[in-house]
Scaffold this motif. Structure first.
Motif, mmCIF file in Angstrom:
data_model
loop_
_atom_site.group_PDB
_atom_site.id
_atom_site.type_symbol
_atom_site.label_atom_id
_atom_site.label_comp_id
_atom_site.label_asym_id
_atom_site.label_seq_id
_atom_site.Cartn_x
_atom_site.Cartn_y
_atom_site.Cartn_z
ATOM 1 N N ALA A 146 22.151 24.326 -4.022
ATOM 2 C CA ALA A 146 21.232 24.736 -5.211
ATOM 3 C C ALA A 146 21.455 24.075 -6.560
ATOM 4 O O ALA A 146 20.554 23.964 -7.330
ATOM 5 C CB ALA A 146 21.227 26.313 -5.169
ATOM 6 N N VAL A 147 22.697 23.964 -6.843
ATOM 7 C CA VAL A 147 23.253 23.215 -8.134
ATOM 8 C C VAL A 147 22.874 22.001 -8.171
ATOM 9 O O VAL A 147 22.108 21.534 -9.122
ATOM 10 C CB VAL A 147 24.784 23.207 -8.132
ATOM 11 N N GLY A 148 22.652 21.037 -6.975
ATOM 12 C CA GLY A 148 22.487 20.005 -7.162
ATOM 13 C C GLY A 148 20.642 19.675 -7.278
ATOM 14 O O GLY A 148 20.086 18.970 -7.840
ATOM 15 N N MET A 235 23.707 21.204 7.210
ATOM 16 C CA MET A 235 22.894 20.025 7.487
ATOM 17 C C MET A 235 21.865 20.127 6.405
ATOM 18 O O MET A 235 21.424 19.073 5.608
ATOM 19 C CB MET A 235 22.364 19.924 8.934
ATOM 20 N N LEU A 236 21.007 21.261 6.098
ATOM 21 C CA LEU A 236 20.058 21.413 5.380
ATOM 22 C C LEU A 236 20.483 20.970 3.730
ATOM 23 O O LEU A 236 19.798 20.388 3.045
ATOM 24 C CB LEU A 236 19.348 22.676 5.402
ATOM 25 N N GLY A 237 21.722 21.442 3.343
ATOM 26 C CA GLY A 237 22.156 21.289 1.919
ATOM 27 C C GLY A 237 22.974 20.115 2.019
ATOM 28 O O GLY A 237 23.700 20.050 0.985
ATOM 29 N N THR A 238 23.071 19.059 3.159
ATOM 30 C CA THR A 238 23.700 17.956 2.915
ATOM 31 C C THR A 238 25.141 18.280 2.435
ATOM 32 O O THR A 238 25.628 17.755 1.746
ATOM 33 C CB THR A 238 23.159 16.687 1.933
ATOM 34 N N ASN A 239 25.677 19.304 3.149
ATOM 35 C CA ASN A 239 27.053 19.430 3.102
ATOM 36 C C ASN A 239 28.216 18.915 3.996
ATOM 37 O O ASN A 239 28.965 18.064 3.473
ATOM 38 C CB ASN A 239 27.377 21.141 3.067
ATOM 39 N N GLY A 386 19.043 16.809 -4.143
ATOM 40 C CA GLY A 386 18.956 16.643 -5.661
ATOM 41 C C GLY A 386 19.779 15.648 -6.223
ATOM 42 O O GLY A 386 19.254 14.896 -7.168
ATOM 43 N N ALA A 387 21.115 15.445 -5.843
ATOM 44 C CA ALA A 387 21.795 14.464 -6.212
ATOM 45 C C ALA A 387 21.415 13.063 -6.171
ATOM 46 O O ALA A 387 21.249 12.362 -6.822
ATOM 47 C CB ALA A 387 23.178 14.292 -5.667
ATOM 48 N N GLY A 388 20.469 12.787 -4.839
ATOM 49 C CA GLY A 388 19.922 11.469 -4.508
ATOM 50 C C GLY A 388 19.142 11.371 -5.586
ATOM 51 O O GLY A 388 18.686 10.083 -6.174
#
Length: 573
Positions: A146-148, A235-239, A386-388
């Motif tokens: 969520a931060v990303g 997977m959804l949060g690209t963790n 987000g980061a991408g």
């Protein structure tokens, strides 16, 4: 390589393309529209959470306030998770009576999950309890994602918004973006996916591990736990942090080719959707599709090279009585095969996810080069949630600046002039990543504290160290698993690596947004370089590749590239 393999790769690409617009529209409605989705369901929950937290959704923040809120929230999360890890032997839901996690490992793990890296120097099923998995790690899987998303939206607002009333220069409210990302996006999708995974055979239980009798008559302890819920948001949060040490290669995390396909789609889904959301925010969908096109091209090249490399024989096995007609199967699951393994490895390193369904350390030298380069290009090929997007937008500003130099005009993006301040911040963003990666890698290969963890000497040993620090700073979390990273040196060094790679890149991106949001857009003229077509996408790809090549090519030449030539029969002079 087979036609069936290419068909599976093409199907994946088509599904991502089909999801981009509807998911992007949903994300736009959640974060930018006045009318939110499902107001009767989510509205009361949202208002209740805002009241509980004392947040006024109408009050926005400048870039300094947004960045300060983001950093403080993340560091508080590090502290809470560190305490849970250190005290897990005193807490409930620990049926295996696992001891407290050592201090250096607890620091590394807390930082890892708070930064959306999910690097794991430990085996999950033998180190952390059920409560730690749920309250410490899965919680971070939601919040760090969520931060990303929030930072990406803030940067997008800085580029697309006009100055507000009385010259206001706000980028949104961090707390509002955080709550909405979790409530509207991550929780409902993860809940649905978790139910699907349970149906495919993924465990979801608080029962203790079970001892079973094998076919040979021996006894084996089978690890169980609340796996499906963590797998979905992983997977959804690209963790990418696995419940089990084998991660997505473990049949309890990823039991079937269908679950494998769905998990790969989850890796790209939100990141792809955000490109469409950005186009809507910029009031030009072509802007969003230009970003999507650049990402898609780099993804296609990566998966093609990796598939080709792993479809051939492993040169390290040349001369042995081993049949390699099916390609390099070492470290891979036969239920997925070469194509799905190559696709998974490309997607997980494109999107800073870090989940793996095969061991990257067992790839051929050129095969292992692809995941490494994917991360070193800045994790902008769709990238983490987000980061991408915010990473790609920084690259867009660099590209616009270079294009402006080519045509002899002051560079503009969406009508706003890109000036010296933005370029200084963009260069800080670009240089932080290779500086921390190459410095720590160089240190690790000359000190006994670092080299004592290498399972391999020579170029492959260098690749293991380079991959570790690249993965940490890129907030990816995957690894060349031949490296024993669970030592005090590696835990502390990688923890610092992850903190720098997360926050010293987020803050300059927010500062760029804060600088751009106060500028008025001017109408496009005949001399304006268009940023919404294939030519700009091609130039953007070139800038991304050149930046990565200039900074990391020497190290790559001494690692996987040299290993490839040595394996092919070359000699070091």
């Amino acid at each position: 390589m087979t036609a069936n393999g290419w068909l599976q790769i093409a199907l994946f690409a088509l599904v991502i393309l089909a999801l981009t617009k509807p998911l992007g529209l949903y994300l736009f409605r959640v974060f930018e529209a006045e009318e939110k989705p499902a107001p009767r369901l989510f509205g009361p929950l949202e208002r209740g959470l805002f009241r509980l937290c004392g947040v006024d959704p109408r009050r926005e923040q400048g870039w300094v306030g947004y960045a300060a809120s983001m950093v403080l929230f993340s560091l508080l999360g590090v502290l809470v998770t560190y305490v849970i890890l250190r005290a897990q032997h005193l807490l409930p839901l620990n049926p295996q009576h696992l001891p407290a996690v050592p201090a250096d490992l607890a620091f590394n793990t807390a930082v890892s999950f708070a930064t959306n890296t999910d690097w794991q120097s430990y085996a999950g099923e033998t180190t952390v309890s059920y409560l730690t998995q749920m309250a410490g790690l899965a919680w971070h899987n939601f919040t760090s994602a969520a931060v990303g998303i929030g930072v990406a939206l803030a940067v997008a607002r800085g580029l697309t918004r006009q100055p507000g009333p009385e010259g206001a220069k706000t980028l949104g409210n961090f707390w509002v973006d955080l709550v909405r990302a979790i409530l509207y996006v991550l929780l409902p999708i993860s809940a649905a996916v978790a139910l699907f995974l349970v149906a495919t055979g993924v465990p979801q239980t608080l029962a203790a591990y079970r001892e079973v009798t094998t076919l040979e008559g021996g006894k084996q302890l089978v690890a169980l736990g609340p796996v499906a819920s963590q797998e979905a948001i992983k997977m959804l949060g690209t963790n990418g942090g696995g419940f089990f040490n084998a991660n997505g290669a473990h049949p309890f995390e990823n039991p079937t080719p269908l679950s494998n396909f769905v998990e790969m789609v989850l890796i790209f889904a939100i990141s792809a959707g955000l490109t469409w959301t950005y186009g809507r925010m910029a009031r030009s969908q072509r802007q969003g599709w230009a970003l999507f096109g650049a990402m898609a091209f780099l993804f296609a090249v990566g998966v093609a090279v990796l598939y080709r490399a792993e479809s051939g024989p492993n040169p390290a096995l040349r001369g042995l009585a081993v049949t390699q007609t099916a390609g390099n199967l070492e470290g891979k699951e036969t239920r997925f095969g070469i194509a799905d393994t190559a696709l998974f490895a490309t997607a997980t390193t494109d999107a800073s996810c870090g989940a793996v369904n095969a061991m990257h350390d067992s790839f051929t030298p050129l095969g292992g080069l692809v995941p490494l380069v994917n991360i070193q290009l800045g994790e902008v090929i769709f990238g983490g949630v987000g980061a991408g997007l915010y990473g790609m937008l920084v690259m867009v500003l660099l590209t616009v600046f270079i294009a402006g130099l080519m045509v002899g005009r002051t560079p503009e993006y969406l009508g706003k002039k890109v000036e010296a301040r933005e370029m200084k911040l963009a260069m800080l963003y670009v240089l932080v990543f290779p500086l921390v990666v190459l410095t720590l890698t160089g240190w690790s290969v000359v000190t006994p504290l670092g080299t004592g963890s290498f399972a391999n000497a020579g170029p492959h040993g260098l690749s293991e160290a380079l991959y570790a620090f690249t993965s940490g700073a890129g907030n990816n979390g995957s690894a060349f698993a031949g490296l024993n990273a669970n030592t005090r040196f590696w835990n502390v060094a990688l923890g610092a690596d992850m903190l720098v790679g997360r926050f010293l890149m987020m803050i300059p991106a927010l500062a760029i947004a804060g600088s751009m949001v106060g500028k008025k857009a001017v109408p496009a003229s005949l001399g304006t370089f268009p940023t919404d077509g294939w030519l700009f996408s091609a130039l953007l790809v070139s800038v991304i590749v050149v930046v990565g090549a200039l900074t990391f090519f020497p190290a790559l030449s001494l690692g996987p590239v040299l290993e490839h030539f040595l394996a092919a029969g070359g000699k070091v002079l």
